[in-house]
Structures are given as structure tokens and as C-alpha cells.
Design a protein around this motif. Structure first.
Motif, PDB file in Angstrom:
ATOM      1  N   LEU A  26     -69.990  22.572 -28.299  1.00  0.00           N
ATOM      2  CA  LEU A  26     -69.804  21.123 -28.357  1.00  0.00           C
ATOM      3  C   LEU A  26     -68.939  20.607 -27.216  1.00  0.00           C
ATOM      4  N   GLY A  27     -68.666  21.454 -26.249  1.00  0.00           N
ATOM      5  CA  GLY A  27     -67.912  21.021 -25.076  1.00  0.00           C
ATOM      6  C   GLY A  27     -68.797  20.392 -24.027  1.00  0.00           C
ATOM      7  N   GLY A  28     -68.166  19.624 -23.137  1.00  0.00           N
ATOM      8  CA  GLY A  28     -68.878  19.040 -22.007  1.00  0.00           C
ATOM      9  C   GLY A  28     -69.540  17.715 -22.284  1.00  0.00           C
ATOM     10  N   LEU A  29     -69.329  17.146 -23.465  1.00  0.00           N
ATOM     11  CA  LEU A  29     -69.948  15.866 -23.810  1.00  0.00           C
ATOM     12  C   LEU A  29     -69.041  14.707 -23.407  1.00  0.00           C
ATOM     13  N   ARG A  30     -69.643  13.661 -22.911  1.00  0.00           N
ATOM     14  CA  ARG A  30     -68.896  12.511 -22.394  1.00  0.00           C
ATOM     15  C   ARG A  30     -68.361  11.636 -23.534  1.00  0.00           C
ATOM     16  N   THR A  31     -67.107  11.237 -23.427  1.00  0.00           N
ATOM     17  CA  THR A  31     -66.505  10.345 -24.411  1.00  0.00           C
ATOM     18  C   THR A  31     -66.495   8.914 -23.876  1.00  0.00           C
ATOM     19  N   THR A  32     -66.106   7.991 -24.735  1.00  0.00           N
ATOM     20  CA  THR A  32     -66.075   6.583 -24.346  1.00  0.00           C
ATOM     21  C   THR A  32     -64.999   6.299 -23.313  1.00  0.00           C
ATOM     22  N   THR A  33     -64.041   7.219 -23.151  1.00  0.00           N
ATOM     23  CA  THR A  33     -62.988   7.039 -22.137  1.00  0.00           C
ATOM     24  C   THR A  33     -63.350   7.686 -20.811  1.00  0.00           C
ATOM     25  N   GLY A  34     -64.489   8.358 -20.769  1.00  0.00           N
ATOM     26  CA  GLY A  34     -64.906   9.044 -19.550  1.00  0.00           C
ATOM     27  C   GLY A  34     -64.500  10.497 -19.499  1.00  0.00           C
ATOM     28  N   ALA A  35     -63.720  10.954 -20.479  1.00  0.00           N
ATOM     29  CA  ALA A  35     -63.337  12.367 -20.550  1.00  0.00           C
ATOM     30  C   ALA A  35     -64.516  13.189 -21.059  1.00  0.00           C
ATOM     31  N   ARG A  36     -64.360  14.500 -21.037  1.00  0.00           N
ATOM     32  CA  ARG A  36     -65.381  15.418 -21.553  1.00  0.00           C
ATOM     33  C   ARG A  36     -64.769  16.276 -22.647  1.00  0.00           C
ATOM     34  N   THR A  37     -65.543  16.581 -23.658  1.00  0.00           N
ATOM     35  CA  THR A  37     -65.051  17.450 -24.717  1.00  0.00           C
ATOM     36  C   THR A  37     -64.809  18.861 -24.180  1.00  0.00           C
ATOM     37  N   THR A  38     -63.895  19.547 -24.814  1.00  0.00           N
ATOM     38  CA  THR A  38     -63.444  20.869 -24.379  1.00  0.00           C
ATOM     39  C   THR A  38     -64.477  21.950 -24.717  1.00  0.00           C
ATOM     40  N   THR A  39     -64.738  22.812 -23.774  1.00  0.00           N
ATOM     41  CA  THR A  39     -65.650  23.928 -24.021  1.00  0.00           C
ATOM     42  C   THR A  39     -64.913  25.096 -24.678  1.00  0.00           C
ATOM     43  N   ARG A  40     -65.682  25.972 -25.298  1.00  0.00           N
ATOM     44  CA  ARG A  40     -65.160  27.170 -25.964  1.00  0.00           C
ATOM     45  C   ARG A  40     -64.135  26.855 -27.051  1.00  0.00           C
ATOM     46  N   SER A  41     -64.307  25.718 -27.673  1.00  0.00           N
ATOM     47  CA  SER A  41     -63.416  25.329 -28.760  1.00  0.00           C
ATOM     48  C   SER A  41     -64.167  25.269 -30.086  1.00  0.00           C
ATOM     49  N   ILE A  42     -65.221  24.439 -30.147  1.00  0.00           N
ATOM     50  CA  ILE A  42     -66.043  24.348 -31.357  1.00  0.00           C
ATOM     51  C   ILE A  42     -67.508  24.531 -30.971  1.00  0.00           C
ATOM     52  N   VAL A  43     -68.173  25.388 -31.716  1.00  0.00           N
ATOM     53  CA  VAL A  43     -69.589  25.695 -31.521  1.00  0.00           C
ATOM     54  C   VAL A  43     -70.330  25.316 -32.794  1.00  0.00           C
ATOM     55  N   ARG A  44     -71.563  24.834 -32.658  1.00  0.00           N
ATOM     56  CA  ARG A  44     -72.435  24.614 -33.813  1.00  0.00           C
ATOM     57  C   ARG A  44     -73.539  25.670 -33.791  1.00  0.00           C
ATOM     58  N   ALA A  45     -73.940  26.119 -34.972  1.00  0.00           N
ATOM     59  CA  ALA A  45     -74.897  27.233 -35.018  1.00  0.00           C
ATOM     60  C   ALA A  45     -75.755  27.186 -36.271  1.00  0.00           C
ATOM     61  N   ASP A  46     -76.808  27.987 -36.241  1.00  0.00           N
ATOM     62  CA  ASP A  46     -77.621  28.201 -37.426  1.00  0.00           C
ATOM     63  C   ASP A  46     -77.080  29.422 -38.173  1.00  0.00           C
ATOM     64  N   ASN A  47     -77.916  30.101 -38.917  1.00  0.00           N
ATOM     65  CA  ASN A  47     -77.499  31.139 -39.852  1.00  0.00           C
ATOM     66  C   ASN A  47     -76.886  32.360 -39.165  1.00  0.00           C
ATOM     67  N   LEU A  48     -75.583  32.520 -39.280  1.00  0.00           N
ATOM     68  CA  LEU A  48     -74.909  33.672 -38.679  1.00  0.00           C
ATOM     69  C   LEU A  48     -75.176  34.963 -39.441  1.00  0.00           C
ATOM     70  N   ASP A  49     -75.760  34.859 -40.627  1.00  0.00           N
ATOM     71  CA  ASP A  49     -76.080  36.071 -41.389  1.00  0.00           C
ATOM     72  C   ASP A  49     -77.034  36.978 -40.629  1.00  0.00           C
ATOM     73  N   ARG A  50     -77.827  36.389 -39.737  1.00  0.00           N
ATOM     74  CA  ARG A  50     -78.825  37.174 -39.005  1.00  0.00           C
ATOM     75  C   ARG A  50     -78.280  37.801 -37.728  1.00  0.00           C
ATOM     76  N   LEU A  51     -77.019  37.556 -37.402  1.00  0.00           N
ATOM     77  CA  LEU A  51     -76.468  38.097 -36.160  1.00  0.00           C
ATOM     78  C   LEU A  51     -76.513  39.626 -36.153  1.00  0.00           C
ATOM     79  N   THR A  52     -76.936  40.154 -35.015  1.00  0.00           N
ATOM     80  CA  THR A  52     -76.885  41.594 -34.790  1.00  0.00           C
ATOM     81  C   THR A  52     -75.493  41.953 -34.264  1.00  0.00           C
ATOM     82  N   ALA A  53     -75.256  43.230 -34.034  1.00  0.00           N
ATOM     83  CA  ALA A  53     -73.977  43.654 -33.446  1.00  0.00           C
ATOM     84  C   ALA A  53     -73.780  42.995 -32.084  1.00  0.00           C
ATOM     85  N   GLU A  54     -74.868  42.890 -31.310  1.00  0.00           N
ATOM     86  CA  GLU A  54     -74.771  42.230 -30.006  1.00  0.00           C
ATOM     87  C   GLU A  54     -74.457  40.747 -30.184  1.00  0.00           C
ATOM     88  N   GLY A  55     -75.037  40.144 -31.205  1.00  0.00           N
ATOM     89  CA  GLY A  55     -74.760  38.739 -31.464  1.00  0.00           C
ATOM     90  C   GLY A  55     -73.309  38.494 -31.827  1.00  0.00           C
TER      91      GLY A  55
END
Length: 244
Positions: A26-55
Motif C-alpha cells: 500500500l506504499g507509493g500512493l499519492r495523498t491529497t497533500t502530495g505526499a506518498r504512502t510509505t512502502t514496506r509498511s502495510i501490505v494487502r493480500a489474499d489467502n496466506l494459508d496457501r503460502l509455500t515456504a518460499e512464499g
């Protein structure tokens, strides 16, 4: 599902976590002030139950140390155990909605038409989500559900609105899930839910994009969350995860 290790660029926020189909920062998105959201802070995802060891390795490499699972507990069926240095917290948005909400608005589930009714009638659930994220341990955090579209879409909309992200950016982020999620139904041998979703939107005389803009129209997250019982310190802590 064999995939390469995690990849992301400034233009593409998608992450490759082996076993998942719909993951993005969710980082890198433009805000109304012209700033960008922080990367590597919050991620959105689907079902993590399916993650492999590599995942799971890719998730850890991205800095994630907290998983916020938005599903009901009976949906939790992990392929592998949670890594020792990752904390799992549950905020079951469907359960928190309660039977009255489902009786009235359940026919809208899976469509963006459900977003504003959920926010309007379930502020306690939104408050629990924000309070949970505010109190999470240091490090990255991922919010997820099953497909990473509906419950996760609601969470992302709320978080990005609180961070002051431009409405058009919030809408565009939500819409990115459709091409990621649609192949999942075929892989699982399920009917294509987008036929029903499109039919519901058509019957309402709208589109997904228009419904999302309508959900955001007039929504003021700070006042809404304060009225729901979230204290200002938790609002500030949650914003700080997305805006440096």
C-alpha cells in the motif's frame, strides 16, 4: 504455483509471494497533500494459508512481522505453520458485522456496493481493525482475507482514506484485484463470481468504479473513527504506518 521471488517497482506495487495471487504494497500512493504512502509498511493480500515456504520467506523479506487475518476462524486452514517471528491477530469482519447486517445487505457481498453500508452500520468493526493495527508490533503488517478483494478491500479503503490518499488512487487500488482474483475460481473449480457481481452492479445501475467513488463520497475517516471509539493516539499510530 511456482513463482519467482518477491518483485516490486515504483510503478508496480504487486508482490510475488508463492501461493498467493493478489498481493500488493500500500506504499507509493499519492495523498491529497502530495505526499506518498510509505512502502514496506502495510501490505494487502489474499489467502496466506496457501503460502509455500518460499512464499513465507518472501513475506519475511518484505519486513512483515504481523498478520491481520480478517476471516472467521473456521476459514483458517494453513498449509504450513506460521513462522515463529510473525504474530497472527484476528479481526473477523464478517462475524463482527452480525446477523442483522447480513440479513439486510448480504446480497451485496462481494461487490463494492457493500462497502459503505458496512462502514455505516459496523463502525465497531472498523474501530477494532484500526485499534489492532495501531497496537501491532514494529515492522511490516499484512491484512488479508480469502480473495483479498472484499474484506481486505474494505480494510484498505479505510486505511488509505485515513492516510489521506486521493480517492482516485483508492478506487484504482481496489480495482486491481479483479484480474488477480478471477483466475482463482477456475483453479478451485468454482463458478466465476464476477458474473453475479456484474449482474448486481448492473441491476443497481452502476459500475464498480462508480460504486467505489460513491462509497468514499462524504466519508470522513477521522471523525467517523473517533465517534466509533478509537482514540486519537491510535489514529495517529495507524496513520504513521502509512505516512512517514
Amino acid at each position: 504455483m511456482s513463482r519467482a521471488h518477491e518483485q516490486t517497482t515504483t510503478e508496480d506495487r504487486s508482490l510475488v509471494w508463492d501461493g498467493c495471487l493478489n498481493v500488493r504494497d500500500l506504499g507509493g500512493l499519492r495523498t491529497t497533500t502530495g505526499a506518498r504512502t510509505t512502502t514496506r509498511s502495510i501490505v494487502r493480500a489474499d489467502n496466506l494459508d496457501r503460502l509455500t515456504a518460499e512464499g513465507w520467506d518472501a513475506l519475511l523479506d518484505h519486513g512483515v512481522r504481523t498478520v491481520v487475518d480478517l476471516r472467521n476462524i473456521e476459514e483458517y486452514k494453513p498449509l504450513l505453520p506460521l513462522p515463529d517471528d510473525v504474530e497472527l491477530i484476528r479481526v473477523p469482519l464478517d462475524e463482527l458485522a452480525g446477523p442483522a447486517w447480513w440479513k439486510t445487505y448480504g446480497h451485496l457481498d462481494g461487490t463494492p456496493l457493500a462497502l459503505r453500508p458496512y462502514l455505516d452500520h459496523c463502525p465497531h468493526a472498523a474501530a477494532e481493525l484500526i485499534t489492532t493495527i495501531a497496537g501491532a508490533r514494529p515492522g511490516g503488517l499484512v491484512v488479508h482475507c480469502g480473495a483479498g478483494r472484499d474484506r481486505t478491500g474494505l480494510a484498505a479503503l479505510l486505511l488509505l482514506a485515513l492516510a489521506g490518499v486521493e480517492p482516485a488512487e483508492i478506487v484504482a487500488d481496489y480495482l486491481l484485484s479483479a484480474p488477480n482474483v478471477r483466475p482463482l475460481y477456475g483453479m478451485l473449480g468454482l463458478p466465476d463470481q464476477y458474473r453475479r457481481i456484474d449482474a448486481v452492479l448492473t441491476e443497481a445501475g452502476t459500475t464498480a468504479e462508480e460504486a467505489l467513488h460513491a462509497a468514499l463520497d462524504g466519508f470522513e475517516p477521522t471523525g467517523y473513527l473517533l465517534a466509533a471509539g478509537v482514540d486519537r493516539a491510535d489514529l495517529a499510530a495507524t496513520r504513521a504506518r502509512l505516512i512517514a
